[in-house]
Scaffold this motif. Structure first.
Motif, PDB file in Angstrom:
ATOM      1  N   SER A 118      -3.359  10.539   7.334  1.00  0.00           N
ATOM      2  CA  SER A 118      -1.959  10.382   6.929  1.00  0.00           C
ATOM      3  C   SER A 118      -1.712   8.959   6.433  1.00  0.00           C
ATOM      4  CB  SER A 118      -1.023  10.701   8.095  1.00  0.00           C
ATOM      5  OG  SER A 118      -1.277   9.851   9.187  1.00  0.00           O
ATOM      6  N   HIS A 119      -0.771   8.809   5.507  1.00  0.00           N
ATOM      7  CA  HIS A 119      -0.419   7.521   4.913  1.00  0.00           C
ATOM      8  C   HIS A 119       1.073   7.301   5.142  1.00  0.00           C
ATOM      9  CE1 HIS A 119      -0.573   4.188   1.997  1.00  0.00           C
ATOM     10  NE2 HIS A 119       0.594   4.630   1.569  1.00  0.00           N
TER      11      HIS A 119
ATOM     12  N   THR B 214       1.870  -0.612   5.607  1.00  0.00           N
ATOM     13  CA  THR B 214       1.343   0.752   5.489  1.00  0.00           C
ATOM     14  C   THR B 214       0.336   1.006   6.603  1.00  0.00           C
ATOM     15  OG1 THR B 214      -0.379   0.034   3.951  1.00  0.00           O
ATOM     16  CG2 THR B 214       1.664   0.867   2.992  1.00  0.00           C
TER      17      THR B 214
ATOM     18  N   ASP C 116      -2.720   3.769   7.462  1.00  0.00           N
ATOM     19  CA  ASP C 116      -3.590   4.900   7.131  1.00  0.00           C
ATOM     20  C   ASP C 116      -4.344   5.273   8.399  1.00  0.00           C
ATOM     21  OD1 ASP C 116      -3.355   5.198   4.096  1.00  0.00           O
ATOM     22  OD2 ASP C 116      -3.759   3.064   4.318  1.00  0.00           O
ATOM     23  N   THR C 117      -4.065   6.471   8.910  1.00  0.00           N
ATOM     24  CA  THR C 117      -4.610   6.869  10.203  1.00  0.00           C
ATOM     25  C   THR C 117      -5.923   7.616  10.049  1.00  0.00           C
ATOM     26  OG1 THR C 117      -3.506   9.010  10.268  1.00  0.00           O
ATOM     27  CG2 THR C 117      -2.249   7.109  11.040  1.00  0.00           C
TER      28      THR C 117
ATOM     29  N   SER D 102      -8.515   3.760  11.674  1.00  0.00           N
ATOM     30  CA  SER D 102      -7.188   3.472  11.142  1.00  0.00           C
ATOM     31  C   SER D 102      -7.170   2.088  10.498  1.00  0.00           C
ATOM     32  CB  SER D 102      -6.128   3.536  12.244  1.00  0.00           C
ATOM     33  OG  SER D 102      -6.087   4.819  12.842  1.00  0.00           O
TER      34      SER D 102
ATOM     35  N   GLU E 211       4.275   4.489   4.937  1.00  0.00           N
ATOM     36  CA  GLU E 211       4.680   3.228   4.319  1.00  0.00           C
ATOM     37  C   GLU E 211       6.089   2.861   4.757  1.00  0.00           C
ATOM     38  OE1 GLU E 211       5.721   1.958  -0.181  1.00  0.00           O
ATOM     39  OE2 GLU E 211       3.591   2.405   0.163  1.00  0.00           O
TER      40      GLU E 211
END
Length: 455
Positions: A104-105, A97, A99-100, A73, A107
């Motif tokens: 997934s993203h 933000t 990002d995993t 992540s 924000e």
């Protein structure tokens, strides 16, 4: 919970780019560099981000930052220049933000409440103030000042909203993170040890005192002495509850057992009995138990079957009772060992009343009479071993303050022992080569163009 493994910050203090790697499984990393390079600001940025306090993040001068984690992540912070809902004419400055590892993203922009137009600003603020007064455990002491009795801090309106966002209705305020981002950040345990650590705020009798005189202050060594007495009291109370439950059911469990289990051999019983006696002696040294003179030694003969049953049941119960102290015992023993290895001509003992200090002749001393260096050593060791949640990343700023050179050289060895005992990781910022001592392989230079400069 994933571990933080890399920090990248760009434009720190308007000019510096730094990268710091914290290898997974490594107990500590040391940061060093000249004054003004941003060591303290970097620690503050990490701490505020992982506490979800983005008002504090927005006060740190930087352009962007990225935090990489062991699960893949990445959490990113960027200045955006959008207009703030609550501060007309000022910049929103911050976009977060996530990002995993699943791809997934997410924000989020600080200050934005979906569906709320700028013209609705006054009515939204009024509603939030009413929600704060009705639902949040703080007291309003002026137009935009609130007193938090839990931390003994004076907070602004926006700081209260941010700190207690989980109490306010969903979607009602500008600091509410998306659920998945909030859950990720809240899972990250970070603890900051600041340079000023010899005084702590204490709750005043009235909020009027805060308005006119400020929060009350007291020596941290005294506050920690009181805290230790409280912890001992809680452990003893839990032990008493366990003892009462086990003692009450002892006859029934004994009679229902019939005979001793196969593992209750003579050697196993004697081994467990000796280990429990040694554990009781250690607990008695820090007043978690009283050394009992009524304990009888085991007979010097072969035990009968019914004796093995009784003793095995007794030993099982003792294990449960003593388990209430096990975690506290190891931490307290290391704390006392570190402190007493540093003090000269005095000794720190621990009992149910807190810290007891004695000189070389056995005369009692006040803990407040310790030198500033001795207080720093005691406060730091106690904070790390007793107050920091297991599994945390601990940020320490300038541990060398008031410490003798010889103490500085021993500091990272103590940190390694504490990391092992309390399951912690450390990021230590220092100016002192004595603190780094023999650990240059774990040190990162924060200087433009050095190995610590950002990629």
């Amino acid at each position: 919970m994933p571990d933080l493994v890399k920090v990248r910050v760009y434009g720190l203090l308007g000019r510096f780019d730094h990268t710091v790697e914290i290898p997974e499984g490594q107990d500590f990393v040391i940061l060093y560099g000249p004054n003004g390079i941003g060591k303290t600001k970097l620690l503050e940025l990490i701490h505020s981000t992982f506490r979800g306090r983005f008002l504090e993040v927005d006060r740190v001068p930087f352009n962007s930052a990225k935090f990489d984690f062991s699960d893949g992540s990445v959490l990113s912070l960027d200045r955006t220049g959008q207009q703030s809902l609550f501060d007309e004419g000022e910049s929103l400055d911050l976009t977060v933000t996530l990002d995993t590892e699943e791809g997934s993203h997410i924000e989020w922009r600080k200050g934005r409440v979906e569906g709320v137009q700028p013209v609705q600003r006054s009515s939204l603020i009024g509603r939030l103030l009413r929600e704060l007064e009705d639902n949040v455990p703080v007291s309003r002491i002026s137009t935009d000042e609130w007193f938090d009795p839990d931390s003994a801090e004076v907070l602004s309106r926006d700081e209260v909203i941010e700190r207690y966002s989980h109490i306010l209705p969903p979607g009602s305020h500008p600091y509410q993170l998306p659920t998945k981002m909030a859950e990720f950040i809240s899972s990250l345990k970070v603890h900051l040890i600041e340079t000023q650590r010899l005084l702590v705020n204490t709750p005043p009798a009235t909020t009027r005192h805060v308005r006119h005189h400020g929060a009350q202050r007291k020596p941290t060594v005294e506050a920690f002495s009181e805290d230790f007495a409280r912890r001992v009291g809680e452990s003893l109370a839990q032990n008493s509850r366990t003892s009462q439950e086990r003692d009450r059911t002892f006859p029934r469990r004994l009679l229902s057992s019939g005979s001793a289990p196969s593992e209750a051999t003579e050697d196993a019983i004697r081994d467990r009995y000796m280990k429990q006696s040694a554990l009781r002696a250690r607990l008695a040294e820090i007043s978690l138990l009283e050394q009992s003179s009524t304990d009888l030694p085991l007979p010097d003969r072969e035990l009968k079957d019914w004796e093995r049953l009784v003793l095995w049941t007794y030993l099982d119960d003792s294990d449960r009772k003593l388990a209430n102290f096990q975690d506290l015992l190891g931490r307290v023993e290391l704390f006392r060992s570190i402190v007493n290895s540093r003090f000269q001509f005095k000794r720190l003992d621990l009992n149910r009343e807190g810290f007891q200090l004695f000189d070389e002749y056995g005369r009692s001393l006040s803990v407040a009479s310790l030198s500033s260096g001795e207080q720093h050593e005691l406060v730091l060791a106690y904070e790390l071993l007793l107050n920091v949640e297991q599994g945390s990343l601990v940020l320490i700023d300038e541990p060398e303050i008031s410490l003798h050179v010889a103490w500085q050289q021993e500091f990272m060895k103590d940190i390694a022992n504490i990391a092992s005992t309390a399951s912690l990781r450390f990021l230590v910022a220092t100016h002192s080569p004595q603190v780094i001592h023999k650990w240059w392989s774990r040190a990162v230079a924060l200087e433009p163009g050095s190995a610590g400069a950002a990629e």
